[in-house]
Scaffold this active site. Sequence first.
Site, PDB file in Angstrom:
ATOM      1  N   LYS A 175       0.730  -0.180  10.213  1.00 58.59           N
ATOM      2  CA  LYS A 175       0.878   1.111   9.537  1.00 58.59           C
ATOM      3  C   LYS A 175       0.853   2.239  10.568  1.00 58.59           C
ATOM      4  CE  LYS A 175      -2.718   0.202   7.016  1.00 58.59           C
ATOM      5  NZ  LYS A 175      -3.785   0.075   6.005  1.00 58.59           N
ATOM      6  N   THR A 206      -5.938  12.203   1.269  1.00 54.57           N
ATOM      7  CA  THR A 206      -5.352  10.868   1.445  1.00 54.57           C
ATOM      8  C   THR A 206      -6.415   9.766   1.447  1.00 54.57           C
ATOM      9  OG1 THR A 206      -5.472  11.165   3.852  1.00 54.57           O
ATOM     10  CG2 THR A 206      -3.391  11.764   2.773  1.00 54.57           C
ATOM     11  N   GLY A 208      -8.373   6.659   0.606  1.00 58.03           N
ATOM     12  CA  GLY A 208      -8.047   5.442  -0.127  1.00 58.03           C
ATOM     13  C   GLY A 208      -6.654   4.902   0.114  1.00 58.03           C
ATOM     14  N   THR A 209      -5.915   5.510   1.036  1.00 56.72           N
ATOM     15  CA  THR A 209      -4.522   5.103   1.267  1.00 56.72           C
ATOM     16  C   THR A 209      -4.403   3.622   1.619  1.00 56.72           C
ATOM     17  OG1 THR A 209      -4.094   7.317   2.116  1.00 56.72           O
ATOM     18  CG2 THR A 209      -2.449   5.658   2.576  1.00 56.72           C
ATOM     19  N   GLY A 210      -5.214   3.153   2.561  1.00 55.00           N
ATOM     20  CA  GLY A 210      -5.105   1.770   3.027  1.00 55.00           C
ATOM     21  C   GLY A 210      -5.459   0.760   1.945  1.00 55.00           C
ATOM     22  N   CYS A 211      -6.540   1.022   1.210  1.00 55.22           N
ATOM     23  CA  CYS A 211      -6.952   0.130   0.118  1.00 55.22           C
ATOM     24  C   CYS A 211      -5.850   0.063  -0.932  1.00 55.22           C
ATOM     25  CB  CYS A 211      -8.226   0.646  -0.542  1.00 55.22           C
ATOM     26  SG  CYS A 211      -9.604   0.931   0.580  1.00 55.22           S
TER      27      CYS A 211
END
Length: 263
Positions: A175, A206, A208-211
Amino acid sequence: MTALPRVLTVAGSDSGGGAGIQADLKTMLALGVHGMSVLTAVTAQNSLGVQGAWELPVEAVRAQYRSVVDDIGVQAVKTGMLASAELVEAVAELIAGTDVPTVVDPVGVSKHGDPLLAASALDSVRTKLLPLATVATPNLDEVAQLTGVRVESEGQLREAAAAVLAYGPQWALIKGGHLPGEAVDLLTDGTEEHWLRAPRHDNRHTHGTGCTLASAIASGLAKGEAVQAAVAAAKEYVTGAIAAGFALGGGIGPVDHGWRLRG
């Protein structure tokens, strides 16, 4: 009524509701699958950061996992915050006995820079967990933690992917959201390459983007989508969620998991 595809998240709780188990379950609901959870840790967390974290005993994690998988069954598993080497190894052992696609989000630090994985657990992630991943989804900080490769330009994403794939996942999604310019990610299995690009939204909310992205991929895989299709659909979903992210508290607010419902 036929049962919905079932996805199990093995991750930590975010009391503020923007990341972790809470983000995972919201994402799964939004994408039409039944979300289930194995809690690995409890955090005291809000828009300003993580004020405390307490991991659960290995036996509690193992019991939750067996309870769900043995009775209800799963079509995909997603891992997030695993906190310690003991938990990483226990979860890896459980996943190894569950023959379904697995998305490994090797969570190392929170959006605010708070550590969520003990340094002593990194080797367990490399040697026990990553080899089981259908898709591994590290951000650039996690790539550096796991492999030592520091990415400062889009051209280095290939090197990062090769370093992650060396640990054995079928696919690596590197990412590149922390790079300047477009939000570009590289999905590769070492042979095929898929570059995923999206406009960068001027929105600092932003959390929580990865989860959210990893859970969206797991949801697609549970529905029977190929890896490339699941990742592309997840990227589109999370881009919309970032665009709709909203202020909450005094710090960084969450992405909006329900943005399509309000469209």
